[in-house]
Scaffold this motif. Structure first.
Motif, PDB file in Angstrom:
ATOM      1  N   ASP A  34       0.818  -1.216   0.000  1.00  0.00           N
ATOM      2  CA  ASP A  34       0.000   0.000   0.000  1.00  0.00           C
ATOM      3  C   ASP A  34       0.851   1.265   0.000  1.00  0.00           C
ATOM      4  OD1 ASP A  34      -2.411  -1.455   0.045  1.00  0.00           O
ATOM      5  OD2 ASP A  34      -2.212  -1.745   2.204  1.00  0.00           O
ATOM      6  N   ARG A  35       2.172   1.106  -0.135  1.00  0.00           N
ATOM      7  CA  ARG A  35       3.102   2.241  -0.120  1.00  0.00           C
ATOM      8  C   ARG A  35       3.953   2.160  -1.378  1.00  0.00           C
ATOM      9  NH1 ARG A  35       5.981   2.054   5.546  1.00  0.00           N
ATOM     10  NH2 ARG A  35       6.517   4.170   4.997  1.00  0.00           N
ATOM     11  N   PHE A  36       5.208   2.630  -1.306  1.00  0.00           N
ATOM     12  CA  PHE A  36       6.169   2.449  -2.387  1.00  0.00           C
ATOM     13  C   PHE A  36       7.555   2.270  -1.787  1.00  0.00           C
ATOM     14  CE2 PHE A  36       9.433   3.722  -5.351  1.00  0.00           C
ATOM     15  CZ  PHE A  36       9.133   2.905  -6.422  1.00  0.00           C
ATOM     16  N   VAL A  37       8.299   1.310  -2.339  1.00  0.00           N
ATOM     17  CA  VAL A  37       9.660   1.058  -1.878  1.00  0.00           C
ATOM     18  C   VAL A  37      10.540   0.795  -3.105  1.00  0.00           C
ATOM     19  CG1 VAL A  37       9.208  -1.407  -1.493  1.00  0.00           C
ATOM     20  CG2 VAL A  37      11.090  -0.304  -0.287  1.00  0.00           C
ATOM     21  N   MET A  38      11.762   1.325  -3.055  1.00  0.00           N
ATOM     22  CA  MET A  38      12.771   1.075  -4.095  1.00  0.00           C
ATOM     23  C   MET A  38      13.859   0.221  -3.474  1.00  0.00           C
ATOM     24  SD  MET A  38      13.610   1.728  -7.234  1.00  0.00           S
ATOM     25  CE  MET A  38      15.006   0.940  -8.026  1.00  0.00           C
ATOM     26  N   LEU A  39      14.210  -0.869  -4.184  1.00  0.00           N
ATOM     27  CA  LEU A  39      15.177  -1.819  -3.647  1.00  0.00           C
ATOM     28  C   LEU A  39      16.252  -2.141  -4.674  1.00  0.00           C
ATOM     29  CD1 LEU A  39      12.059  -3.601  -3.114  1.00  0.00           C
ATOM     30  CD2 LEU A  39      13.512  -3.704  -1.122  1.00  0.00           C
ATOM     31  N   LYS A  40      17.338  -2.697  -4.179  1.00  0.00           N
ATOM     32  CA  LYS A  40      18.339  -3.288  -5.067  1.00  0.00           C
ATOM     33  C   LYS A  40      18.714  -4.633  -4.474  1.00  0.00           C
ATOM     34  CE  LYS A  40      22.316  -0.919  -2.992  1.00  0.00           C
ATOM     35  NZ  LYS A  40      23.467  -0.046  -3.256  1.00  0.00           N
ATOM     36  N   ALA A  41      19.057  -5.566  -5.358  1.00  0.00           N
ATOM     37  CA  ALA A  41      19.396  -6.919  -4.913  1.00  0.00           C
ATOM     38  C   ALA A  41      20.581  -7.423  -5.712  1.00  0.00           C
ATOM     39  CB  ALA A  41      18.204  -7.855  -5.116  1.00  0.00           C
ATOM     40  N   ASN A  42      21.530  -8.016  -5.006  1.00  0.00           N
ATOM     41  CA  ASN A  42      22.641  -8.686  -5.677  1.00  0.00           C
ATOM     42  C   ASN A  42      22.237 -10.152  -5.810  1.00  0.00           C
ATOM     43  OD1 ASN A  42      24.961  -9.816  -6.626  1.00  0.00           O
ATOM     44  ND2 ASN A  42      26.313  -8.779  -5.180  1.00  0.00           N
ATOM     45  N   CYS A  43      22.054 -10.572  -7.051  1.00  0.00           N
ATOM     46  CA  CYS A  43      21.569 -11.932  -7.332  1.00  0.00           C
ATOM     47  C   CYS A  43      22.648 -12.781  -7.998  1.00  0.00           C
ATOM     48  CB  CYS A  43      20.344 -11.867  -8.231  1.00  0.00           C
ATOM     49  SG  CYS A  43      18.992 -10.893  -7.556  1.00  0.00           S
ATOM     50  N   ALA A  44      23.907 -12.386  -7.867  1.00  0.00           N
ATOM     51  CA  ALA A  44      24.989 -13.111  -8.531  1.00  0.00           C
ATOM     52  C   ALA A  44      25.013 -14.564  -8.075  1.00  0.00           C
ATOM     53  CB  ALA A  44      26.329 -12.437  -8.237  1.00  0.00           C
ATOM     54  N   PRO A  45      25.220 -15.494  -9.011  1.00  0.00           N
ATOM     55  CA  PRO A  45      25.242 -16.911  -8.668  1.00  0.00           C
ATOM     56  C   PRO A  45      26.328 -17.228  -7.630  1.00  0.00           C
ATOM     57  CG  PRO A  45      25.179 -16.617 -11.051  1.00  0.00           C
ATOM     58  CD  PRO A  45      25.400 -15.262 -10.446  1.00  0.00           C
ATOM     59  N   GLY A  46      26.013 -18.191  -6.768  1.00  0.00           N
ATOM     60  CA  GLY A  46      26.977 -18.623  -5.772  1.00  0.00           C
ATOM     61  C   GLY A  46      27.029 -17.753  -4.529  1.00  0.00           C
ATOM     62  N   GLN A  47      26.200 -16.729  -4.488  1.00  0.00           N
ATOM     63  CA  GLN A  47      26.159 -15.838  -3.325  1.00  0.00           C
ATOM     64  C   GLN A  47      24.722 -15.778  -2.812  1.00  0.00           C
ATOM     65  OE1 GLN A  47      27.676 -11.936  -4.271  1.00  0.00           O
ATOM     66  NE2 GLN A  47      29.243 -12.737  -5.621  1.00  0.00           N
ATOM     67  N   PRO A  48      24.564 -15.587  -1.503  1.00  0.00           N
ATOM     68  CA  PRO A  48      23.193 -15.401  -1.012  1.00  0.00           C
ATOM     69  C   PRO A  48      22.632 -14.092  -1.571  1.00  0.00           C
ATOM     70  CG  PRO A  48      24.799 -15.130   0.768  1.00  0.00           C
ATOM     71  CD  PRO A  48      25.559 -15.562  -0.444  1.00  0.00           C
ATOM     72  N   VAL A  49      21.339 -14.097  -1.883  1.00  0.00           N
ATOM     73  CA  VAL A  49      20.704 -12.882  -2.382  1.00  0.00           C
ATOM     74  C   VAL A  49      20.699 -11.844  -1.278  1.00  0.00           C
ATOM     75  CG1 VAL A  49      18.559 -11.888  -3.237  1.00  0.00           C
ATOM     76  CG2 VAL A  49      19.265 -14.155  -4.016  1.00  0.00           C
ATOM     77  N   LYS A  50      21.244 -10.687  -1.597  1.00  0.00           N
ATOM     78  CA  LYS A  50      21.288  -9.591  -0.623  1.00  0.00           C
ATOM     79  C   LYS A  50      20.407  -8.465  -1.146  1.00  0.00           C
ATOM     80  CE  LYS A  50      24.272  -6.375   1.767  1.00  0.00           C
ATOM     81  NZ  LYS A  50      25.512  -5.647   1.721  1.00  0.00           N
ATOM     82  N   VAL A  51      19.359  -8.138  -0.385  1.00  0.00           N
ATOM     83  CA  VAL A  51      18.420  -7.103  -0.786  1.00  0.00           C
ATOM     84  C   VAL A  51      18.588  -5.909   0.137  1.00  0.00           C
ATOM     85  CG1 VAL A  51      15.964  -6.524  -1.052  1.00  0.00           C
ATOM     86  CG2 VAL A  51      16.771  -8.829  -1.584  1.00  0.00           C
ATOM     87  N   GLU A  52      18.669  -4.720  -0.464  1.00  0.00           N
ATOM     88  CA  GLU A  52      18.777  -3.488   0.308  1.00  0.00           C
ATOM     89  C   GLU A  52      17.684  -2.525  -0.105  1.00  0.00           C
ATOM     90  OE1 GLU A  52      22.766  -1.716   0.525  1.00  0.00           O
ATOM     91  OE2 GLU A  52      23.480  -3.542  -0.486  1.00  0.00           O
ATOM     92  N   ILE A  53      17.071  -1.907   0.886  1.00  0.00           N
ATOM     93  CA  ILE A  53      16.063  -0.871   0.632  1.00  0.00           C
ATOM     94  C   ILE A  53      16.811   0.437   0.357  1.00  0.00           C
ATOM     95  CG2 ILE A  53      14.240   0.531   1.655  1.00  0.00           C
ATOM     96  CD1 ILE A  53      13.352  -1.984   3.178  1.00  0.00           C
TER      97      ILE A  53
END
Length: 165
Positions: free
Chosen positions: A142-161
């Motif tokens: 119900d709001r808005f959020v902008m995120l970035k995620a490092n999805c490189a293979p072999g690494q855990p997905v890291k999401v940052e707001i």
């Protein structure tokens, strides 16, 4: 430093039926082959298509459900770096405020199902959907959020707001 990966721009549309169950597509082709995800697709960039226009078009093409931009709430955008090691993605996430009246017929991209939010957590879904998209939907739809995620293979997905409004 250049990764040499292309950048793709896409939308995902979160649709629900009258019971509040979410429509998911069991994808029959990459990306996300053989797993469940919301409907969506890539912007027709050569036409200058906006994310809202793309969400309206993809919703109709995939489900036959006619909506307009006013039926959509843009609740998030996520920049995914090196998804599956294939490309970078900028994905706009929309919550459709118009109720989907029935399950769409199966199509070349896969088959559809309606699922409760709790059931979705037990399904085979993309790692980024499990770690980012559904939790973001739960918290910010119900709001808005902008995120970035490092999805490189072999690494855990890291999401940052990056920003919340």
């Amino acid at each position: 430093m250049s990764s040499g990966l292309s950048y793709k721009i896409a939308v995902l549309v979160f649709l629900q039926n009258e019971a509040g169950e979410h429509l998911l597509l069991l994808r029959a082709k990459p990306p996300n082959y053989g797993i469940w995800s919301p409907i969506g697709g890539k912007l027709e960039m050569h036409l200058g298509e906006s994310p809202f226009e793309c969400a309206v078009r993809e919703t109709f093409e995939e489900t036959g459900f006619v909506i307009k931009s006013d039926d959509l709430h843009l609740f998030a955008a996520i920049a995914e770096k090196a998804y599956e090691g294939q490309s970078h993605w900028l994905i706009f996430l929309f919550n459709c405020k118009k109720v989907l009246p029935q399950l769409p017929p199966d199509m070349h991209e896969g088959k559809f199902g309606f699922f409760s939010r709790a059931t979705i957590d037990t399904l085979p879904i993309p790692d980024t959907d499990r770690s980012a998209l559904w939790p973001i939907y739960d918290k910010y739809r119900d709001r808005f959020v902008m995120l970035k995620a490092n999805c490189a293979p072999g690494q855990p997905v890291k999401v940052e707001i990056e920003q919340i409004t």
